[in-house]
Design a protein around this motif. Sequence first.
Motif, mmCIF file in Angstrom:
data_model
loop_
_atom_site.group_PDB
_atom_site.id
_atom_site.type_symbol
_atom_site.label_atom_id
_atom_site.label_comp_id
_atom_site.label_asym_id
_atom_site.label_seq_id
_atom_site.Cartn_x
_atom_site.Cartn_y
_atom_site.Cartn_z
ATOM 1 N N MET A 1 0.830 -1.190 0.000
ATOM 2 C CA MET A 1 0.000 0.000 0.000
ATOM 3 C C MET A 1 0.873 1.251 0.000
ATOM 4 N N TYR A 2 0.244 2.385 -0.178
ATOM 5 C CA TYR A 2 1.014 3.625 -0.283
ATOM 6 C C TYR A 2 1.713 3.937 1.029
ATOM 7 N N ARG A 3 3.008 4.230 0.940
ATOM 8 C CA ARG A 3 3.757 4.660 2.114
ATOM 9 C C ARG A 3 4.130 6.128 1.936
ATOM 10 N N TYR A 4 4.077 6.869 3.047
ATOM 11 C CA TYR A 4 4.380 8.296 2.982
ATOM 12 C C TYR A 4 5.832 8.531 2.572
ATOM 13 N N ASP A 5 6.041 9.565 1.781
ATOM 14 C CA ASP A 5 7.404 10.041 1.595
ATOM 15 C C ASP A 5 7.588 11.273 2.494
ATOM 16 N N GLN A 6 8.717 11.963 2.331
ATOM 17 C CA GLN A 6 9.018 13.079 3.225
ATOM 18 C C GLN A 6 7.960 14.184 3.156
ATOM 19 N N ILE A 7 7.444 14.422 1.953
ATOM 20 C CA ILE A 7 6.433 15.481 1.788
ATOM 21 C C ILE A 7 5.164 15.124 2.560
ATOM 22 N N ASP A 8 4.686 13.899 2.387
ATOM 23 C CA ASP A 8 3.466 13.466 3.082
ATOM 24 C C ASP A 8 3.642 13.559 4.603
ATOM 25 N N ARG A 9 4.805 13.057 5.051
ATOM 26 C CA ARG A 9 5.049 12.999 6.497
ATOM 27 C C ARG A 9 5.101 14.407 7.083
ATOM 28 N N THR A 10 5.800 15.306 6.397
ATOM 29 C CA THR A 10 5.917 16.681 6.870
ATOM 30 C C THR A 10 4.546 17.342 6.969
ATOM 31 N N LEU A 11 3.749 17.175 5.924
ATOM 32 C CA LEU A 11 2.441 17.825 5.902
ATOM 33 C C LEU A 11 1.552 17.344 7.039
ATOM 34 N N VAL A 12 1.528 16.046 7.251
ATOM 35 C CA VAL A 12 0.625 15.511 8.278
ATOM 36 C C VAL A 12 1.088 15.928 9.672
ATOM 37 N N SER A 13 2.404 15.942 9.918
ATOM 38 C CA SER A 13 2.825 16.339 11.266
ATOM 39 C C SER A 13 2.669 17.846 11.470
ATOM 40 N N GLN A 14 2.856 18.634 10.411
ATOM 41 C CA GLN A 14 2.610 20.079 10.558
ATOM 42 C C GLN A 14 1.122 20.357 10.785
ATOM 43 N N ARG A 15 0.292 19.510 10.215
ATOM 44 C CA ARG A 15 -1.140 19.667 10.431
ATOM 45 C C ARG A 15 -1.504 19.447 11.897
ATOM 46 N N VAL A 16 -0.888 18.456 12.501
ATOM 47 C CA VAL A 16 -1.156 18.189 13.920
ATOM 48 C C VAL A 16 -0.774 19.415 14.752
ATOM 49 N N ALA A 17 0.397 19.986 14.463
ATOM 50 C CA ALA A 17 0.852 21.163 15.213
ATOM 51 C C ALA A 17 -0.092 22.341 14.991
ATOM 52 N N GLN A 18 -0.532 22.512 13.747
ATOM 53 C CA GLN A 18 -1.451 23.611 13.437
ATOM 54 C C GLN A 18 -2.754 23.456 14.228
ATOM 55 N N PHE A 19 -3.282 22.226 14.223
ATOM 56 C CA PHE A 19 -4.569 22.029 14.898
ATOM 57 C C PHE A 19 -4.431 22.130 16.418
ATOM 58 N N ARG A 20 -3.293 21.680 16.934
ATOM 59 C CA ARG A 20 -3.064 21.802 18.377
ATOM 60 C C ARG A 20 -3.115 23.280 18.786
ATOM 61 N N ASP A 21 -2.506 24.128 17.962
ATOM 62 C CA ASP A 21 -2.512 25.553 18.261
ATOM 63 C C ASP A 21 -3.913 26.155 18.095
#
Lengths: 557, 168
Positions: free
Chosen positions: A1-21
């Motif tokens: 199945m699809y595995r994240y590359d660096q772009i995917d991983r960065t976006l999803v973790s930045q999203r978590v930080a954005q939503f936490r704020d």
Amino acid sequence: MYRYDQIDRTLVSQRVAQFRDQMRRHLAGELSEDEFRPLRLQNGLYVQRQAPMLRIAIPYGMLSAVQLRTLARIARTYDRGYGHFTTRQNLQLNWPKLETVPDILAELAEVEMHAIQTSGNCIRNTTTDQFAGVAHDELVDPRPYSELIRQWSTFHPEFAYLPRKFKIAVSSSIEDRAATFVHDIGLHILRNDAGAIGARVIVGGGLGRTPVIGSVIREFVPRAELINYLEAILRVYNRFGRRDNKYKARIKILVRELSVTGFAAAVEAEFAHLEGGPAVVPDAEFTRLESSFTAPAYETLADADAAFERARHDNRAFARWVEQNTFGHKVSGYAAVTLSLKAPGVPPGDATSEQMDVVADLAERYSFGEVRVSHEQNLILADVRKADLFALWQEARPAGLATPNIGLIGNIICCPGGDFCSLANAKSIPIAAAIAARFDDLDYQHDLGPIDLNISGCINSCGHHHVGHIGILGVDKDGSEWYQVTLGGSQGRETALGRVIGRAFAADEIADAIEAIIGVYVASRRDDEEAFIDTVRRIGLAPFRERVYATPVLEAA
Amino acid sequence: MPRIIIVDRTLQEDTWETLPRDAALPDSGNVIAPLETWRHVRESARARSGAVGVWLAPDDDPAGIAPDVERLPVIAVQFPQFADGRGYSTARLLRARHGFRGQLRAFGEVLRDQLFYLERVGFNAFALKEGRNVADALAAFADFSEAYQASALAPEPPYRRRTTAAGA
């Protein structure tokens, strides 16, 4: 199945930080409820009747065993030990605490998951065939295309504040198992006469208050231009879709107002500017995406397995399960298995954390560690050796995952309804339970043959009642809960909308009414081979109406 | 006191006055006029000191000002409600199709949590809703360091950059 590359991983973790704020600012009073609402919705967070509800995205229904175990753990840690799989292949948690949601999202991000755009007026999770990649009738594997659309639609800056929600489904098989005719956009991935891959584009389907079957606006868009074509559709919708009335804001209304040809012309005019532009998808990207969905290491097997055939012959219950819950695989000696989440007495689509763990284990031992979620709210092990089916069945049974009811009346599609959802007019789970109890005899279900029974607790139609052979819609009349019944709907290649048979029923009448409907079918079917839907099409609604409304119990009510 | 706005990710005093609909055009000063007023000014070629830009409502078609983008110093797009997303397409069209290179400004209900998307469709100036902390809002531009789509900031989507990087 699809595995994240660096772009995917960065976006999803930045999203978590954005939503936490954003959550922090909301709790600190810096973000009003009105301003916070679309932000939390675009992270799958609703504020519901009893508690918040978190809808976790399962892109096109694909899960690894590791991801499923994480979902089990999250449900156990942050919720009440179960989750609800939805008709859009997502998972809903009904009892998380508001302030823990950023932590849940952080745990999801660790296993390449998120809740991005599972709600709100934006492009939602893209869905596809639960048998993608293994189906015997598949034309092209739709998953690379679904992943392409997932990436394009995620955080699309131009289309985050659409007039209304927007759902895309992708299919690529003879039978349409992704309900593409009842989505805002349905795509059929196919090859043209020259052998090139592209998409047939269907627009403006949808259920809800105004059910519409989508219309084909283009027979073939070359795959390189798929994103440009989608951009053109979305731009026309974003600019011209109605925003004055939320009940008229879906794209189907715009298509109706402009006419199908008028809408198609507007899209083509927009596309003419975009075609050949920077969003053209190079072949190399398709190759990259396809490499994420390569076939697992199948063994070379004979199609028939002697021990399997013997078990099937000797054990009637197993034979029944094989007949109902397995699906033809394109590789010899393998089958796709549906683990039913429709056991009697359990809300349809619900799975406990223990069950999720069992399914993850079974996936690792029998199906290359992958699981899929179907839009009919079941779990799929797509690559099981026929020789392993008996052992799998024996393990799935005690976990309540082997009810042999796929395609039968017991496989009820059902939304969470008034027990949980603040939109609902009526409860749906107790109705499903009452009907399931009437048809708990599996032999009888089997004799009745294929019947799709779909229940929605309100006109938003999450339970897809319009396309059930039997559809049940919860309605509010003078503050009490009533249920309208439709007959003759169907999904797939011959998508049709059901028609209302007559006045609505009270909660305690509905199981009698369904039993009466089934009685008419049994008495009227031409032979054992004529399916319920075919009988309805042949004899029309009148015989059902007569019988249902003539039942003395109902007259007295 | 002049208002503080964001231009190119920095705080600046606003040197433009945004005229409401039906307001009379002052004889001097830089103004951003509603489309109707701006058309009128352009046709009458009235003598005045100061520059004139134009603002578009959500349902104004940007194609209507396409012939003038070369000489417009500023185009503003109104967001009466932040959830009305039409202005995002307006901006994208002005930049990508009509070639506007001047200041593209979002005004109205413009909030911190929409700035990232607004910048990506082509806005480079932001007059936040009254009473909002403009300095705090600057942080929003750093919410994400990547994006999946082509945008005003990155002319090519990553699937083209990814494959180029791979040497294909």
